[in-house]
Design a protein around this motif. Structure first.
Motif, PDB file in Angstrom:
ATOM      1  N   ARG A  52       0.956  -1.248   0.145  1.00  0.00           N
ATOM      2  CA  ARG A  52      -0.021  -0.156  -0.023  1.00  0.00           C
ATOM      3  C   ARG A  52       0.766   1.198  -0.056  1.00  0.00           C
ATOM      4  NH1 ARG A  52      -5.439  -1.217   0.685  1.00  0.00           N
ATOM      5  NH2 ARG A  52      -5.866  -3.146   1.338  1.00  0.00           N
ATOM      6  N   ASN A  53       0.452   2.202  -0.712  1.00  0.00           N
ATOM      7  CA  ASN A  53       1.111   3.691  -0.745  1.00  0.00           C
ATOM      8  C   ASN A  53       0.641   4.380   0.378  1.00  0.00           C
ATOM      9  OD1 ASN A  53      -1.185   4.662  -1.634  1.00  0.00           O
ATOM     10  ND2 ASN A  53      -0.921   4.557  -3.700  1.00  0.00           N
ATOM     11  N   LEU A  54       1.204   5.537   0.652  1.00  0.00           N
ATOM     12  CA  LEU A  54       0.812   6.508   1.441  1.00  0.00           C
ATOM     13  C   LEU A  54      -0.647   6.918   1.575  1.00  0.00           C
ATOM     14  CD1 LEU A  54       3.912   8.641   2.235  1.00  0.00           C
ATOM     15  CD2 LEU A  54       3.324   6.376   3.221  1.00  0.00           C
ATOM     16  N   GLY A  70      -2.987   5.000   1.036  1.00  0.00           N
ATOM     17  CA  GLY A  70      -3.686   3.849   1.794  1.00  0.00           C
ATOM     18  C   GLY A  70      -4.089   3.024   0.620  1.00  0.00           C
ATOM     19  N   PHE A  71      -3.846   3.015  -0.864  1.00  0.00           N
ATOM     20  CA  PHE A  71      -4.276   2.187  -1.766  1.00  0.00           C
ATOM     21  C   PHE A  71      -3.392   0.954  -2.234  1.00  0.00           C
ATOM     22  CE2 PHE A  71      -7.687   4.865  -2.006  1.00  0.00           C
ATOM     23  CZ  PHE A  71      -8.708   4.593  -2.992  1.00  0.00           C
ATOM     24  N   LYS A  72      -3.863  -0.062  -2.626  1.00  0.00           N
ATOM     25  CA  LYS A  72      -2.801  -1.002  -2.989  1.00  0.00           C
ATOM     26  C   LYS A  72      -2.006  -0.406  -4.320  1.00  0.00           C
ATOM     27  CE  LYS A  72      -4.332  -5.308  -1.221  1.00  0.00           C
ATOM     28  NZ  LYS A  72      -4.717  -6.736  -1.622  1.00  0.00           N
ATOM     29  N   ASP A  73      -0.674  -0.466  -4.567  1.00  0.00           N
ATOM     30  CA  ASP A  73      -0.079   0.048  -5.647  1.00  0.00           C
ATOM     31  C   ASP A  73       0.917  -0.907  -6.184  1.00  0.00           C
ATOM     32  OD1 ASP A  73       0.841   2.045  -7.141  1.00  0.00           O
ATOM     33  OD2 ASP A  73       1.467   3.503  -5.733  1.00  0.00           O
ATOM     34  N   THR A 120      -8.902  -7.517 -14.663  1.00  0.00           N
ATOM     35  CA  THR A 120      -8.610  -6.467 -15.851  1.00  0.00           C
ATOM     36  C   THR A 120      -9.684  -5.259 -15.740  1.00  0.00           C
ATOM     37  OG1 THR A 120      -7.702  -8.313 -17.185  1.00  0.00           O
ATOM     38  CG2 THR A 120      -8.235  -6.209 -18.047  1.00  0.00           C
ATOM     39  N   PRO A 121      -9.083  -4.127 -15.650  1.00  0.00           N
ATOM     40  CA  PRO A 121     -10.168  -2.953 -15.357  1.00  0.00           C
ATOM     41  C   PRO A 121     -10.852  -3.063 -16.745  1.00  0.00           C
ATOM     42  CG  PRO A 121      -7.760  -2.267 -14.779  1.00  0.00           C
ATOM     43  CD  PRO A 121      -8.037  -3.457 -15.316  1.00  0.00           C
ATOM     44  N   ASP A 122     -12.229  -2.686 -16.768  1.00  0.00           N
ATOM     45  CA  ASP A 122     -13.006  -2.674 -17.856  1.00  0.00           C
ATOM     46  C   ASP A 122     -13.577  -1.023 -18.330  1.00  0.00           C
ATOM     47  OD1 ASP A 122     -15.012  -2.572 -19.742  1.00  0.00           O
ATOM     48  OD2 ASP A 122     -16.422  -4.061 -18.789  1.00  0.00           O
ATOM     49  N   LYS A 155       4.374  10.318 -22.571  1.00  0.00           N
ATOM     50  CA  LYS A 155       3.207  10.494 -23.147  1.00  0.00           C
ATOM     51  C   LYS A 155       2.073  10.092 -22.108  1.00  0.00           C
ATOM     52  CE  LYS A 155       0.699   8.791 -26.697  1.00  0.00           C
ATOM     53  NZ  LYS A 155       0.538   9.842 -28.001  1.00  0.00           N
ATOM     54  N   ILE A 156       2.507   9.401 -20.896  1.00  0.00           N
ATOM     55  CA  ILE A 156       1.639   9.166 -20.016  1.00  0.00           C
ATOM     56  C   ILE A 156       1.419  10.259 -18.997  1.00  0.00           C
ATOM     57  CG2 ILE A 156       1.304   7.363 -17.951  1.00  0.00           C
ATOM     58  CD1 ILE A 156       2.660   5.153 -19.243  1.00  0.00           C
ATOM     59  N   GLN A 157       2.389  10.803 -18.791  1.00  0.00           N
ATOM     60  CA  GLN A 157       2.549  11.941 -17.756  1.00  0.00           C
ATOM     61  C   GLN A 157       1.687  13.102 -18.370  1.00  0.00           C
ATOM     62  OE1 GLN A 157       2.813  12.297 -14.736  1.00  0.00           O
ATOM     63  NE2 GLN A 157       2.794  14.555 -14.468  1.00  0.00           N
ATOM     64  N   GLN A 173       1.680  17.119  -6.183  1.00  0.00           N
ATOM     65  CA  GLN A 173       2.624  18.265  -6.858  1.00  0.00           C
ATOM     66  C   GLN A 173       3.948  17.596  -7.153  1.00  0.00           C
ATOM     67  OE1 GLN A 173       1.870  21.930  -7.082  1.00  0.00           O
ATOM     68  NE2 GLN A 173       3.226  21.258  -8.622  1.00  0.00           N
ATOM     69  N   HIS A 174       4.223  17.614  -8.420  1.00  0.00           N
ATOM     70  CA  HIS A 174       5.386  17.330  -8.840  1.00  0.00           C
ATOM     71  C   HIS A 174       6.536  18.302  -8.424  1.00  0.00           C
ATOM     72  CE1 HIS A 174       4.340  13.736 -11.556  1.00  0.00           C
ATOM     73  NE2 HIS A 174       3.195  14.048 -10.750  1.00  0.00           N
ATOM     74  N   VAL A 175       7.714  17.901  -7.821  1.00  0.00           N
ATOM     75  CA  VAL A 175       8.802  19.103  -7.490  1.00  0.00           C
ATOM     76  C   VAL A 175      10.098  18.650  -7.808  1.00  0.00           C
ATOM     77  CG1 VAL A 175       7.272  19.887  -5.338  1.00  0.00           C
ATOM     78  CG2 VAL A 175       8.834  17.911  -4.963  1.00  0.00           C
TER      79      VAL A 175
HETATM   80  C1  HEM Z   1       1.409  10.544  -5.946  1.00  0.00           C
HETATM   81  C2  HEM Z   1       1.440  10.098  -7.202  1.00  0.00           C
HETATM   82  C3  HEM Z   1       0.710   8.663  -7.698  1.00  0.00           C
HETATM   83  C4  HEM Z   1       0.030   7.713  -6.896  1.00  0.00           C
HETATM   84  C5  HEM Z   1      -0.433   8.047  -5.527  1.00  0.00           C
HETATM   85  C6  HEM Z   1      -0.279   6.510  -7.805  1.00  0.00           C
HETATM   86  C7  HEM Z   1      -1.202   5.437  -7.163  1.00  0.00           C
HETATM   87  C8  HEM Z   1      -1.338   4.461  -8.134  1.00  0.00           C
HETATM   88  C9  HEM Z   1      -2.345   3.510  -7.839  1.00  0.00           C
HETATM   89  C10 HEM Z   1      -2.983   3.395  -6.495  1.00  0.00           C
HETATM   90  C11 HEM Z   1      -2.593   2.679  -9.170  1.00  0.00           C
HETATM   91  C12 HEM Z   1      -3.553   1.354  -9.063  1.00  0.00           C
HETATM   92  C13 HEM Z   1      -2.910   0.249  -8.845  1.00  0.00           C
HETATM   93  C14 HEM Z   1      -1.700  -0.234  -9.702  1.00  0.00           C
HETATM   94  O1  HEM Z   1      -2.334  -0.610 -10.868  1.00  0.00           O
HETATM   95  O2  HEM Z   1      -0.567  -0.046  -9.489  1.00  0.00           O
HETATM   96  C15 HEM Z   1      -1.715   3.216 -10.014  1.00  0.00           C
HETATM   97  C16 HEM Z   1      -1.374   2.632 -11.206  1.00  0.00           C
HETATM   98  C17 HEM Z   1      -0.771   3.174 -12.336  1.00  0.00           C
HETATM   99  N1  HEM Z   1      -0.157   4.585 -12.311  1.00  0.00           N
HETATM  100 FE1  HEM Z   1      -0.034   5.860 -10.738  1.00  0.00          FE
HETATM  101  N2  HEM Z   1       0.325   6.877  -9.104  1.00  0.00           N
HETATM  102  C18 HEM Z   1       0.956   7.942  -9.037  1.00  0.00           C
HETATM  103  C19 HEM Z   1       1.462   8.779 -10.016  1.00  0.00           C
HETATM  104  C20 HEM Z   1       1.889   8.155 -11.236  1.00  0.00           C
HETATM  105  C21 HEM Z   1       2.681   8.596 -12.361  1.00  0.00           C
HETATM  106  C22 HEM Z   1       3.397   9.981 -12.312  1.00  0.00           C
HETATM  107  C23 HEM Z   1       2.389   7.722 -13.274  1.00  0.00           C
HETATM  108  C24 HEM Z   1       3.371   7.643 -14.620  1.00  0.00           C
HETATM  109  C25 HEM Z   1       3.512   8.783 -15.370  1.00  0.00           C
HETATM  110  C26 HEM Z   1       1.691   6.707 -13.117  1.00  0.00           C
HETATM  111  C27 HEM Z   1       1.423   5.595 -13.699  1.00  0.00           C
HETATM  112  C28 HEM Z   1       0.548   4.585 -13.489  1.00  0.00           C
HETATM  113  C29 HEM Z   1       0.217   3.528 -14.414  1.00  0.00           C
HETATM  114  C30 HEM Z   1       0.813   3.289 -15.580  1.00  0.00           C
HETATM  115  C31 HEM Z   1      -0.736   2.601 -13.638  1.00  0.00           C
HETATM  116  C32 HEM Z   1      -1.260   1.466 -13.992  1.00  0.00           C
HETATM  117  C33 HEM Z   1      -2.487   1.882 -14.909  1.00  0.00           C
HETATM  118  C34 HEM Z   1      -3.247   0.600 -15.582  1.00  0.00           C
HETATM  119  O3  HEM Z   1      -4.085   0.031 -14.619  1.00  0.00           O
HETATM  120  O4  HEM Z   1      -2.877   0.157 -16.431  1.00  0.00           O
HETATM  121  N3  HEM Z   1       1.385   6.735 -11.596  1.00  0.00           N
HETATM  122  N4  HEM Z   1      -1.118   4.390  -9.579  1.00  0.00           N
END
Ligand code: HEM
Length: 417
Positions: A223-225, A227-230, A306-308, A375-377, A391-393
């Protein structure tokens, strides 16, 4: 084998670098004794080791450790290619030892400056990895090195909403150091800084804890800060063809050492944690696009469903909202772009203006093409509901070469031998 040469091909002379430990009158003749045999050893926590040598650098596809020390260095303006080669070779020699859980040396008399600063004595390897990369400024600002930059290496563009502090961004050289013991990771960076002293200087460091990703199917999501699974929908090293395409550089005529390497992108993202924690659960879940407790996508029931993204509710509204983080970050929303995420949480005192904990995500990803991250960002920066809390710093991009074979150092790899 000549005098002072160790069995892994490391010569004493190669370790006598510029103004580093040699400048202190210290020959870095690594004693190569296990650190956890040191007097007063702490209880062995994690004796696992990650091989330093191999096709790829460790610390990328490696099972994610619990702690991070990230550090960037700038090269002294007057440093020559020989100076840098020697420093880099001493770094890879030291990294090979430290990742085996060995000390650079125990003191043998009262007069010498200790070769090893000692804070990791008594602590096992703790799955330490040291991953190196070179920033665009190394090539751009130090023409005396005669190096040409990997073709895809460029500082990142500014994104909408960025508030980047240049002093904690980029750098000529950077290392991602990860371990299951924070003091072992700290010691590795401290050692590199000592070995490089006089030739390179630390530009910034970043501590991280609480992994926010997993990179193989065996490792559970953390889990990230928030509280979500990451890391649920991260690239997995078991999917070799995906890694080959999205993570590892295949061929690069401009910099042959990049074969089997990758690009590391780091973004320090501060999080307004109290605003987030005080938001209703449904708002938090709509922001991410997943359920908080289970980690399942809002369109499913289990974490790995898989997310729909096309699913609609009874009123015809999207179940995963248009501004949800996972919709906007998904490959389908970004021309197929995929990245390997490997970030950590950070917390560093209080925010002086709000009095709240100053914390967030030290986002790290690896990609064969920085364009995939861009592209994603770009998409997230414009539309992500998470931006209300973040906020990106800082912004860093480095080119990480392929792995080393035994007897070959990072300096030899960069400059050729
Ligand atoms: C504080 C900032 C961020 C938080 C708290 C965050 C959190 C999360 C969480 C909870 C998920 C869902 C679980 C998972 O599949 O991992 C996720 C998915 C994802 N995040 Fe982030 N994220 C952040 C920033 C970013 C950034 C900057 C990028 C890229 C530019 C990014 C790219 C992704 C990608 C590619 C996914 C998977 C999406 C999918 O389901 O295909 N995240 N993130």
């Amino acid at each position: 084998m000549s005098e002072g040469e160790k069995s892994d091909g490391i010569s004493r002379r190669g370790l006598l670098v510029g103004g580093g430990l040699a400048g202190l009158g210290v020959a870095v003749g690594f004693a190569s004794a296990p650190r956890d045999s040191a007097p007063g050893a702490v209880t062995a926590a994690d004796t696992s080791t990650v091989p330093f040598y191999g096709l790829h650098q460790a610390g990328i596809a490696t099972t994610v450790q619990d702690f991070l020390t990230f550090a960037a260095f700038d090269l002294n303006e007057t440093a020559s290619s020989t100076d840098l080669r020697d420093v880099l070779n001493s770094w890879s020699s030291a990294a090979a030892l430290m990742t085996r859980g060995e000390s650079l040396g125990f003191p043998t008399n009262n007069y010498d400056i200790p070769v090893d600063s000692g804070e990791a004595w008594g602590r096992p390897a703790s799955a330490l990895t040291v991953t190196i990369g070179y920033g665009a400024s190394l090539y751009r600002d130090h023409p005396q090195l005669g190096l040409s930059a990997p073709a895809l290496l460029k500082d990142l563009p500014a994104f909408t909403g960025d508030d980047i502090d240049a002093t904690i961004s980029n750098g000529d050289i950077a290392v991602q150091v990860c371990a299951n013991d924070p003091q072992v990771a700290f010691h590795a960076v401290h050692t590199l800084a000592r070995l490089g002293s006089g030739i390179v200087a630390l530009r910034y460091t970043q501590l991280g804890f609480g992994r926010t990703s997993s990179v193989n199917a065996q490792q559970e999501s953390a889990r990230n800060l928030l509280g979500f699974k990451d890391g649920t929908n991260n690239l997995r090293s078991n999917a070799e063809s995906e890694f080959k395409h999205h993570v590892w550089v295949g061929r690069d005529a401009s910099a042959p050492y990049m074969v089997a390497g990758t690009y590391l992108i780091a973004r320090k993202i501060r999080t307004r944690l109290e605003s987030w924690s005080n938001a209703p659960l449904s708002l938090q879940e709509e922001t991410i696009g997943r359920f908080k407790v289970t980690g399942a996508p809002l369109s499913g029931t289990n974490e790995n469903d898989t997310p729909d993204l096309g699913a609609l509710d009874g009123s015809g509204n999207q179940i995963i909202p248009s501004s949800a983080h996972i919709r906007l970050a998904a490959p389908g929303s970004n021309g197929g772009a995929k990245i390997l995420r490997r970030g950590y949480g950070f917390s560093e005192g209080l925010d002086a203006t709000t009095g709240e904990i100053s914390c967030g995500l030290y986002f790290i990803c690896f990609t064969s093409k920085p364009e995939s991250f861009i592209k994603i960002q770009e998409n997230l920066a414009l539309n992500d509901a998470l931006n209300n809390y973040t906020q990106h710093v800082s912004s860093t991009v480095i080119a990480c070469p392929g792995g080393l074979s035994r007897g070959f150092g990072w300096g030899d790899q960069l400059f050729g031998r």
